[in-house]
Design an enzyme around this catalytic site. Structure first.
Site, PDB file in Angstrom:
ATOM      1  N   PHE A  11       0.830  -1.211   0.000  1.00 21.14           N
ATOM      2  CA  PHE A  11       0.000   0.000   0.000  1.00 21.14           C
ATOM      3  C   PHE A  11       0.872   1.272   0.000  1.00 21.14           C
ATOM      4  O   PHE A  11       0.880   2.035  -0.984  1.00 21.14           O
ATOM      5  CB  PHE A  11      -0.919  -0.092   1.219  1.00 21.14           C
ATOM      6  N   ASP A  31       9.804  -7.837  -2.748  1.00 19.98           N
ATOM      7  CA  ASP A  31       8.518  -8.074  -2.088  1.00 19.98           C
ATOM      8  C   ASP A  31       8.160  -9.548  -2.238  1.00 19.98           C
ATOM      9  O   ASP A  31       8.362 -10.132  -3.303  1.00 19.98           O
ATOM     10  CB  ASP A  31       7.425  -7.186  -2.746  1.00 19.98           C
ATOM     11  N   ASN A  32       7.630 -10.135  -1.161  1.00 19.27           N
ATOM     12  CA  ASN A  32       7.204 -11.544  -1.271  1.00 19.27           C
ATOM     13  C   ASN A  32       5.721 -11.660  -1.635  1.00 19.27           C
ATOM     14  O   ASN A  32       5.172 -12.753  -1.682  1.00 19.27           O
ATOM     15  CB  ASN A  32       7.496 -12.316   0.028  1.00 19.27           C
ATOM     16  N   GLY A  36       1.193  -7.476  -0.544  1.00 19.60           N
ATOM     17  CA  GLY A  36       1.325  -6.563  -1.684  1.00 19.60           C
ATOM     18  C   GLY A  36       0.738  -7.169  -2.951  1.00 19.60           C
ATOM     19  O   GLY A  36       0.479  -8.365  -3.019  1.00 19.60           O
ATOM     20  N   LEU A  77      10.206  -0.780   3.818  1.00 13.40           N
ATOM     21  CA  LEU A  77       8.793  -0.712   4.180  1.00 13.40           C
ATOM     22  C   LEU A  77       8.176  -2.078   4.443  1.00 13.40           C
ATOM     23  O   LEU A  77       7.071  -2.154   4.982  1.00 13.40           O
ATOM     24  CB  LEU A  77       7.991  -0.022   3.048  1.00 13.40           C
ATOM     25  N   TYR A 146       4.209  -6.206  17.491  1.00 12.88           N
ATOM     26  CA  TYR A 146       4.526  -5.410  16.299  1.00 12.88           C
ATOM     27  C   TYR A 146       5.337  -4.170  16.707  1.00 12.88           C
ATOM     28  O   TYR A 146       6.356  -3.837  16.098  1.00 12.88           O
ATOM     29  CB  TYR A 146       3.205  -5.016  15.638  1.00 12.88           C
ATOM     30  N   VAL A 185      -8.920  -0.242   9.516  1.00 10.15           N
ATOM     31  CA  VAL A 185     -10.304  -0.140   9.985  1.00 10.15           C
ATOM     32  C   VAL A 185     -11.294   0.206   8.854  1.00 10.15           C
ATOM     33  O   VAL A 185     -12.389  -0.372   8.779  1.00 10.15           O
ATOM     34  CB  VAL A 185     -10.373   0.867  11.178  1.00 10.15           C
TER      35      VAL A 185
HETATM   36  P1  NAD Z   1       1.467  -3.474   3.247  1.00 10.10           P
HETATM   37  O1  NAD Z   1       1.137  -4.804   3.846  1.00 10.10           O
HETATM   38  O2  NAD Z   1       0.572  -2.969   2.179  1.00 10.10           O
HETATM   39  O3  NAD Z   1       2.946  -3.458   2.715  1.00 10.10           O
HETATM   40  C1  NAD Z   1       3.936  -4.328   3.191  1.00 10.10           C
HETATM   41  C2  NAD Z   1       4.584  -4.954   1.986  1.00 10.10           C
HETATM   42  O4  NAD Z   1       5.659  -5.775   2.438  1.00 10.10           O
HETATM   43  C3  NAD Z   1       3.644  -5.868   1.206  1.00 10.10           C
HETATM   44  O5  NAD Z   1       3.788  -5.601  -0.169  1.00 10.10           O
HETATM   45  C4  NAD Z   1       4.123  -7.274   1.553  1.00 10.10           C
HETATM   46  O6  NAD Z   1       3.865  -8.189   0.512  1.00 10.10           O
HETATM   47  C5  NAD Z   1       5.598  -7.042   1.800  1.00 10.10           C
HETATM   48  N1  NAD Z   1       6.213  -7.997   2.729  1.00 10.10           N
HETATM   49  C6  NAD Z   1       5.785  -8.339   3.958  1.00 10.10           C
HETATM   50  N2  NAD Z   1       6.635  -9.244   4.516  1.00 10.10           N
HETATM   51  C7  NAD Z   1       7.638  -9.431   3.609  1.00 10.10           C
HETATM   52  C8  NAD Z   1       8.798 -10.231   3.596  1.00 10.10           C
HETATM   53  N3  NAD Z   1       9.106 -11.039   4.628  1.00 10.10           N
HETATM   54  N4  NAD Z   1       9.593 -10.197   2.512  1.00 10.10           N
HETATM   55  C9  NAD Z   1       9.280  -9.397   1.442  1.00 10.10           C
HETATM   56  N5  NAD Z   1       8.193  -8.612   1.398  1.00 10.10           N
HETATM   57  C10 NAD Z   1       7.371  -8.637   2.470  1.00 10.10           C
HETATM   58  O7  NAD Z   1       1.534  -2.451   4.475  1.00 10.10           O
HETATM   59  P2  NAD Z   1       1.686  -0.870   4.468  1.00 10.10           P
HETATM   60  O8  NAD Z   1       0.522  -0.347   5.202  1.00 10.10           O
HETATM   61  O9  NAD Z   1       2.000  -0.372   3.111  1.00 10.10           O
HETATM   62  O10 NAD Z   1       2.935  -0.701   5.427  1.00 10.10           O
HETATM   63  C11 NAD Z   1       4.221  -0.392   4.947  1.00 10.10           C
HETATM   64  C12 NAD Z   1       5.123  -0.191   6.153  1.00 10.10           C
HETATM   65  O11 NAD Z   1       4.648   0.908   6.931  1.00 10.10           O
HETATM   66  C13 NAD Z   1       5.179  -1.381   7.100  1.00 10.10           C
HETATM   67  O12 NAD Z   1       6.481  -1.510   7.603  1.00 10.10           O
HETATM   68  C14 NAD Z   1       4.249  -0.986   8.216  1.00 10.10           C
HETATM   69  O13 NAD Z   1       4.592  -1.630   9.437  1.00 10.10           O
HETATM   70  C15 NAD Z   1       4.509   0.496   8.281  1.00 10.10           C
HETATM   71  N6  NAD Z   1       3.423   1.239   8.894  1.00 10.10           N
HETATM   72  C16 NAD Z   1       2.215   1.280   8.286  1.00 10.10           C
HETATM   73  C17 NAD Z   1       1.177   1.995   8.878  1.00 10.10           C
HETATM   74  C18 NAD Z   1      -0.182   2.070   8.255  1.00 10.10           C
HETATM   75  O14 NAD Z   1      -1.076   2.677   8.853  1.00 10.10           O
HETATM   76  N7  NAD Z   1      -0.419   1.519   7.073  1.00 10.10           N
HETATM   77  C19 NAD Z   1       1.387   2.657  10.098  1.00 10.10           C
HETATM   78  C20 NAD Z   1       2.639   2.590  10.693  1.00 10.10           C
HETATM   79  C21 NAD Z   1       3.659   1.894  10.062  1.00 10.10           C
END
Ligand code: NAD
Length: 319
Positions: A11, A31-32, A36, A77, A146, A185
């Site tokens: 995202f 990315d795995n 995603g 990320l 987390y 949410v």
């Molecule tokens: P997301 O799940 O959409 O993105 C995470 C991506 O990482 C996905 O594409 C997933 O396929 C990939 N991924 C997960 N584990 C992996 C692994 N072991 N190897 C390779 N790829 C892997 O989530 P997001 O909301 O885009 O979050 C991005 C980052 O921002 C994350 O680190 C999350 O903890 C952090 N974050 C997000 C929020 C939020 O509100 N969305 C808030 C605080 C922090």
């Protein structure tokens, strides 16, 4: 610049890549595809600026191979996005957060890559922090697994800065929402209403109150701060000016979906799940002083997100 974006098919990652591509950068995505989607990057195919490697951050060889692609800067990320999962599978965040971040910084050391931006979270501050919480609040005592993995990631990055000369930008995000969201949410509420447009179950008493930032604002803030902050270690909260309650979110989603007769039912209790922090608001003074301000505050971002997600997934229940 040539950037490695871990979690680039996710995202926030895909929105960040939109900006990197438009300023002319070349990007390697690792990315795995666990949460995603390649479709989030489809529109960049014709540019030739985005190369996607399907690999796992928990596998050091995968990270090392991606890092060997002549990388100037890493945007780290990738992580497990589901805070609740840690309550059932207790080594999820240890592996997907802490070990994954170790693999990233160690691969950087071996490949002589010097710059990293890290997606951390407001949850590192734990419960009981003053609101709005400034970056220099401490000690940070997260209450979710987390949150512990984000704090551990920050510690690893800071130690690689001190020991191996990395330069780092650590961003503690508020709740980031917007188009292409796949969790959270608003996403959950829309899916619940697709299944049953007559009722909406809300976890907790609905009085949980947090700050919401639109994902485009988040991506712009990251790139702005990196362009002006030049310490070896740079720490910034990223969020909006205000907060919104879960009750308000439920009402906005019911309004946007047109499910006006939906009964909103609260499960009770002050939080949605164990490890949830009922009230969170980041101080964004440091971000504002850097010269960046958000385009949307919480309620605007929530409405925009509900409208975008509704347009993406529709209200027809396909289950
Ligand atoms: P997301 O799940 O959409 O993105 C995470 C991506 O990482 C996905 O594409 C997933 O396929 C990939 N991924 C997960 N584990 C992996 C692994 N072991 N190897 C390779 N790829 C892997 O989530 P997001 O909301 O885009 O979050 C991005 C980052 O921002 C994350 O680190 C999350 O903890 C952090 N974050 C997000 C929020 C939020 O509100 N969305 C808030 C605080 C922090």
């Amino acid at each position: 610049m040539r950037a490695l974006v871990t979690g680039g098919a996710g995202f926030i990652g895909s929105h960040l890549i939109d900006r990197l591509v438009s300023r002319g950068d070349h990007i390697v995505v690792l990315d795995n595809l666990s949460s995603g989607q390649l479709s989030f990057l489809d529109h960049h195919q014709s540019t030739g600026q985005v190369k996607v490697i399907k690999g796992d951050l928990c596998n050091f060889e995968d990270v090392h191979a991606a890092m060997n692609e002549d990388i100037d800067c890493v945007f780290h990320l990738a992580a497990n996005p589901d805070i609740r999962l840690g309550t059932r599978v207790t080594d999820t965040d240890l592996k997907q957060g802490t070990i994954a971040t170790y693999n990233v910084v160690e691969a950087m050391r071996r490949c002589d890559v010097k710059k990293i931006a890290f997606a951390s979270s407001s949850v590192v501050y734990g419960e009981g922090a003053p609101l709005p919480t400034p970056e220099d609040y401490g000690p940070c005592m997260p209450i979710s697994l987390y949150g512990a993995s984000k704090q551990a990631g920050e510690g690893l990055i800071s130690s690689w800065v001190g020991t191996f000369g990395l330069q780092a930008w650590i961003f503690r995000f508020a709740n980031i929402i917007g188009a292409r969201g796949t969790h959270g949410v608003i996403f959950d509420f829309i899916h619940k209403l697709r299944k049953d447009p007559t009722r909406l179950e809300v976890l907790g008493n609905g009085l949980q109150e947090k700050s919401y930032m639109e994902v485009g604002d988040c991506a712009d803030a990251i790139l702005h701060v990196m362009s002006i902050a030049n310490e070896p270690l740079n720490l910034y909260n990223l969020g909006s000016h205000d907060t919104a309650s879960v009750r308000t979110i439920a009402e906005i989603v019911v309004d946007v979906t047109g499910c006006k007769d939906a009964q909103i039912e609260y499960t009770g209790g002050d939080r949605g799940w164990a490890g949830d922090i009922p009230k969170a608001r980041l101080s964004i003074n440091k971000m504002l002083e850097s010269g960046f301000d958000v385009g949307m505050d919480s309620e605007e971002a929530i409405r925009h997100t509900a409208e975008s997600l509704l347009a993406e997934i529709g209200l027809e229940d396909e289950s």
